[in-house]
Write a protein that holds these residues in place. Structure first.
Motif, PDB file in Angstrom:
ATOM      1  N   ALA A 131      37.424  51.261  32.885  1.00  0.00           N
ATOM      2  CA  ALA A 131      38.129  50.283  33.306  1.00  0.00           C
ATOM      3  C   ALA A 131      39.447  49.333  33.364  1.00  0.00           C
ATOM      4  CB  ALA A 131      37.871  49.862  31.170  1.00  0.00           C
ATOM      5  N   TYR A 132      40.320  49.050  33.572  1.00  0.00           N
ATOM      6  CA  TYR A 132      41.826  48.790  33.512  1.00  0.00           C
ATOM      7  C   TYR A 132      41.826  47.506  33.036  1.00  0.00           C
ATOM      8  CZ  TYR A 132      41.139  53.394  37.040  1.00  0.00           C
ATOM      9  OH  TYR A 132      40.182  54.476  37.184  1.00  0.00           O
ATOM     10  N   VAL A 133      43.322  48.107  32.515  1.00  0.00           N
ATOM     11  CA  VAL A 133      44.311  46.734  32.055  1.00  0.00           C
ATOM     12  C   VAL A 133      45.225  45.972  33.384  1.00  0.00           C
ATOM     13  CG1 VAL A 133      45.710  45.961  29.917  1.00  0.00           C
ATOM     14  CG2 VAL A 133      43.553  47.100  29.639  1.00  0.00           C
ATOM     15  N   TYR A 134      45.136  45.585  34.302  1.00  0.00           N
ATOM     16  CA  TYR A 134      46.209  44.986  35.000  1.00  0.00           C
ATOM     17  C   TYR A 134      47.189  43.743  34.994  1.00  0.00           C
ATOM     18  CZ  TYR A 134      42.974  41.280  36.958  1.00  0.00           C
ATOM     19  OH  TYR A 134      41.928  40.267  37.228  1.00  0.00           O
ATOM     20  N   GLU A 135      48.298  43.310  35.570  1.00  0.00           N
ATOM     21  CA  GLU A 135      48.868  41.807  34.976  1.00  0.00           C
ATOM     22  C   GLU A 135      48.645  41.205  35.491  1.00  0.00           C
ATOM     23  OE1 GLU A 135      51.552  39.386  34.629  1.00  0.00           O
ATOM     24  OE2 GLU A 135      52.006  40.534  36.582  1.00  0.00           O
ATOM     25  N   LEU A 146      30.910  49.907  43.250  1.00  0.00           N
ATOM     26  CA  LEU A 146      30.720  50.482  44.298  1.00  0.00           C
ATOM     27  C   LEU A 146      30.118  52.091  44.419  1.00  0.00           C
ATOM     28  CD1 LEU A 146      34.119  49.780  45.530  1.00  0.00           C
ATOM     29  CD2 LEU A 146      32.462  49.058  46.615  1.00  0.00           C
ATOM     30  N   LEU A 147      28.682  51.690  45.155  1.00  0.00           N
ATOM     31  CA  LEU A 147      27.784  52.727  45.017  1.00  0.00           C
ATOM     32  C   LEU A 147      27.283  52.798  43.254  1.00  0.00           C
ATOM     33  CD1 LEU A 147      29.079  54.992  47.526  1.00  0.00           C
ATOM     34  CD2 LEU A 147      27.494  53.572  47.351  1.00  0.00           C
ATOM     35  N   ARG A 148      27.390  54.190  42.473  1.00  0.00           N
ATOM     36  CA  ARG A 148      27.050  54.065  41.063  1.00  0.00           C
ATOM     37  C   ARG A 148      28.836  53.464  40.576  1.00  0.00           C
ATOM     38  NH1 ARG A 148      22.342  55.866  39.502  1.00  0.00           N
ATOM     39  NH2 ARG A 148      23.581  57.451  37.701  1.00  0.00           N
ATOM     40  N   ARG A 149      29.854  54.029  41.210  1.00  0.00           N
ATOM     41  CA  ARG A 149      31.432  54.253  40.737  1.00  0.00           C
ATOM     42  C   ARG A 149      31.331  52.321  40.132  1.00  0.00           C
ATOM     43  NH1 ARG A 149      35.110  57.376  40.740  1.00  0.00           N
ATOM     44  NH2 ARG A 149      36.874  57.903  38.360  1.00  0.00           N
ATOM     45  N   LYS A 150      31.186  52.379  38.560  1.00  0.00           N
ATOM     46  CA  LYS A 150      31.193  50.930  38.295  1.00  0.00           C
ATOM     47  C   LYS A 150      33.235  50.516  37.354  1.00  0.00           C
ATOM     48  CE  LYS A 150      27.304  50.408  39.095  1.00  0.00           C
ATOM     49  NZ  LYS A 150      26.699  50.010  40.421  1.00  0.00           N
ATOM     50  N   PHE A 151      33.462  49.912  37.904  1.00  0.00           N
ATOM     51  CA  PHE A 151      35.011  48.765  37.734  1.00  0.00           C
ATOM     52  C   PHE A 151      35.172  48.021  37.007  1.00  0.00           C
ATOM     53  CE2 PHE A 151      35.277  51.593  41.701  1.00  0.00           C
ATOM     54  CZ  PHE A 151      36.825  52.501  40.879  1.00  0.00           C
ATOM     55  N   ILE A 152      35.767  48.318  35.463  1.00  0.00           N
ATOM     56  CA  ILE A 152      35.922  46.870  34.533  1.00  0.00           C
ATOM     57  C   ILE A 152      37.347  46.508  35.029  1.00  0.00           C
ATOM     58  CG2 ILE A 152      35.780  45.664  32.473  1.00  0.00           C
ATOM     59  CD1 ILE A 152      33.244  47.253  31.586  1.00  0.00           C
ATOM     60  N   LEU A 153      37.605  45.428  35.792  1.00  0.00           N
ATOM     61  CA  LEU A 153      39.224  45.281  35.508  1.00  0.00           C
ATOM     62  C   LEU A 153      39.184  43.948  34.124  1.00  0.00           C
ATOM     63  CD1 LEU A 153      39.417  44.518  39.133  1.00  0.00           C
ATOM     64  CD2 LEU A 153      39.417  47.075  38.102  1.00  0.00           C
ATOM     65  N   LEU A 154      40.633  44.995  33.456  1.00  0.00           N
ATOM     66  CA  LEU A 154      41.101  43.455  32.110  1.00  0.00           C
ATOM     67  C   LEU A 154      42.158  42.914  32.577  1.00  0.00           C
ATOM     68  CD1 LEU A 154      39.188  45.315  28.877  1.00  0.00           C
ATOM     69  CD2 LEU A 154      38.149  43.324  30.484  1.00  0.00           C
ATOM     70  N   ASN A 155      42.163  41.950  32.990  1.00  0.00           N
ATOM     71  CA  ASN A 155      43.466  41.039  32.677  1.00  0.00           C
ATOM     72  C   ASN A 155      44.736  41.151  31.134  1.00  0.00           C
ATOM     73  OD1 ASN A 155      45.537  39.079  33.264  1.00  0.00           O
ATOM     74  ND2 ASN A 155      45.034  37.674  34.985  1.00  0.00           N
ATOM     75  N   SER A 156      45.424  41.357  31.607  1.00  0.00           N
ATOM     76  CA  SER A 156      46.639  41.464  30.814  1.00  0.00           C
ATOM     77  C   SER A 156      46.345  40.651  29.470  1.00  0.00           C
ATOM     78  CB  SER A 156      47.832  41.853  30.834  1.00  0.00           C
ATOM     79  OG  SER A 156      48.279  40.784  31.913  1.00  0.00           O
ATOM     80  N   ASP A 157      46.278  38.929  30.774  1.00  0.00           N
ATOM     81  CA  ASP A 157      46.901  37.883  29.797  1.00  0.00           C
ATOM     82  C   ASP A 157      44.876  37.745  28.179  1.00  0.00           C
ATOM     83  OD1 ASP A 157      47.466  35.613  28.979  1.00  0.00           O
ATOM     84  OD2 ASP A 157      45.987  34.957  30.311  1.00  0.00           O
ATOM     85  N   VAL A 158      44.010  38.411  29.138  1.00  0.00           N
ATOM     86  CA  VAL A 158      42.775  38.629  28.634  1.00  0.00           C
ATOM     87  C   VAL A 158      43.115  39.196  27.284  1.00  0.00           C
ATOM     88  CG1 VAL A 158      40.648  39.960  28.095  1.00  0.00           C
ATOM     89  CG2 VAL A 158      41.132  38.719  30.193  1.00  0.00           C
TER      90      VAL A 158
END
Length: 333
Positions: A131-135, A146-158
């Motif tokens: 999981a990553y927090v982005y602006e 992607l394949l067996r790798r999963k990404f959670i993207l959390l907006n900084s506004d969240v």
């Protein structure tokens, strides 16, 4: 490649958020859910749509096998190219996120990190999730598998505009629940569906299952936060207009919008072309699920609404009043 506009990761403007750190509790039962328990909380149409998806997948796979026998070298080249390009994309995205975003870990946003692990244990889903927090200036949260790798993207506004702690917990839990929902079907199904969806003509048959999985994730997320409907509804509303305006949305107005497009051919056409259900439909589904599984929380939620809104909610979910709401299932022991 993911577009810069949608997933741009500029310098994170998160100063002053330490004082608003979220405090995450424990899962409702403290133990893993069984397959039967998880199935009981899926969207009711998911099972049937899964078999429709299989009707699409099996012929495509058979055709691919026949093609491989006819031209083994060409098939090997195509399959190898897909696998290698996907692997390279995954590595590039990982490097991009690590270089430009803040990774959720024990050191940064430890409460969210703990929540992801908590919900992985609850739903018995143990594939690696980053999981990553982005602006960015809009309230959003995204899942990128992607394949067996999963990404959670959390907006900084969240995080900057999050209300009660359960708003972010619901977002995280609905992603993990959605992954677990497909995982409990067949772990490899996610990869196959994602591959076949690149052949656009099949999307009309595959997207209904995708939309059902989204709603299943919403329901499992609500289960994970003990039926806190107010937080879940607020999170959905903020995804529609952003965190700053989400708190000013009138629920009755959104339900009116859903009624307005209920029999619309063009609304149906738009839905058919998207793997995501309409946000207004997700709200109605959450309310209906709460009425079936968390009736006390639904009544507590409605107690703070005007009578006109309460009537509109009950009309939307098919209940005339509290007496018509069925008893909830017990949470996993």
């Amino acid at each position: 490649m993911v577009s810069e506009q949608r997933h741009g990761c500029g310098p994170a403007r998160l100063l002053g958020m330490a004082g608003r750190a979220l405090r995450f509790g424990h899962s409702p039962g403290g133990n893993e859910m069984t397959r039967q328990e998880l199935n009981a909380h899926r969207h009711p149409s998911e099972a049937g749509l899964f078999w429709l998806t299989m009707i699409v997948i099996v012929p495509v796979c058979l055709a691919a096998i026949l093609f491989a026998f006819e031209s083994f070298t060409m098939a090997l080249v195509v399959v190898t190219s897909i696998v290698v390009s996907t692997w390279i994309l995954m590595k590039m995205l990982t490097a991009r996120f690590l270089g430009n975003c803040v990774k959720v870990s024990e050191e940064n946003f430890s409460e969210i990190h703990a929540a992801i692990r908590e919900f992985q244990d609850l739903f018995d889903y143990h594939t690696e999730i980053d999981a990553y927090v982005y602006e960015q200036s809009t309230y959003n949260a995204l899942l990128l598998p992607l394949l067996r790798r999963k990404f959670i993207l959390l907006n900084s506004d969240v995080l900057a505009n999050a209300g009660p702690e359960n708003e972010v917990r619901w977002l995280v839990a609905r992603f993990v629940g959605g992954l677990a929902s497909k995982h409990y079907r067949f772990a490899w199904l996610q990869v196959i569906i994602s591959s076949i969806e690149k052949i656009i003509i099949f999307n009309l048959l595959l997207y209904p299952y995708e939309r059902a999985v989204v709603k299943s994730g919403d329901q499992l997320g609500l289960l994970a936060i003990d039926g806190d409907l107010e937080s879940a509804v607020a999170a959905v509303q903020k995804t529609m207009v952003g965190g700053a305006l989400g708190e000013h949305i009138n629920l009755a107005g959104l339900l009116s919008q859903e009624e307005a497009i209920g029999g619309s051919f063009f609304a149906w056409l738009v839905k058919c072309m998207s793997p995501f259900p309409h946000a207004t439909s997700r709200l109605v589904n959450l309310l209906r699920y709460a009425g079936q599984r968390h009736p006390l929380q639904l009544e507590a939620f409605l107690a703070h609404e005007e009578e006109a809104t309460r009537q509109r909610v009950r009309r939307a979910i098919g209940h005339a009043g509290p007496a018509d709401i069925v008893e909830p299932l017990e949470a996993p022991a």
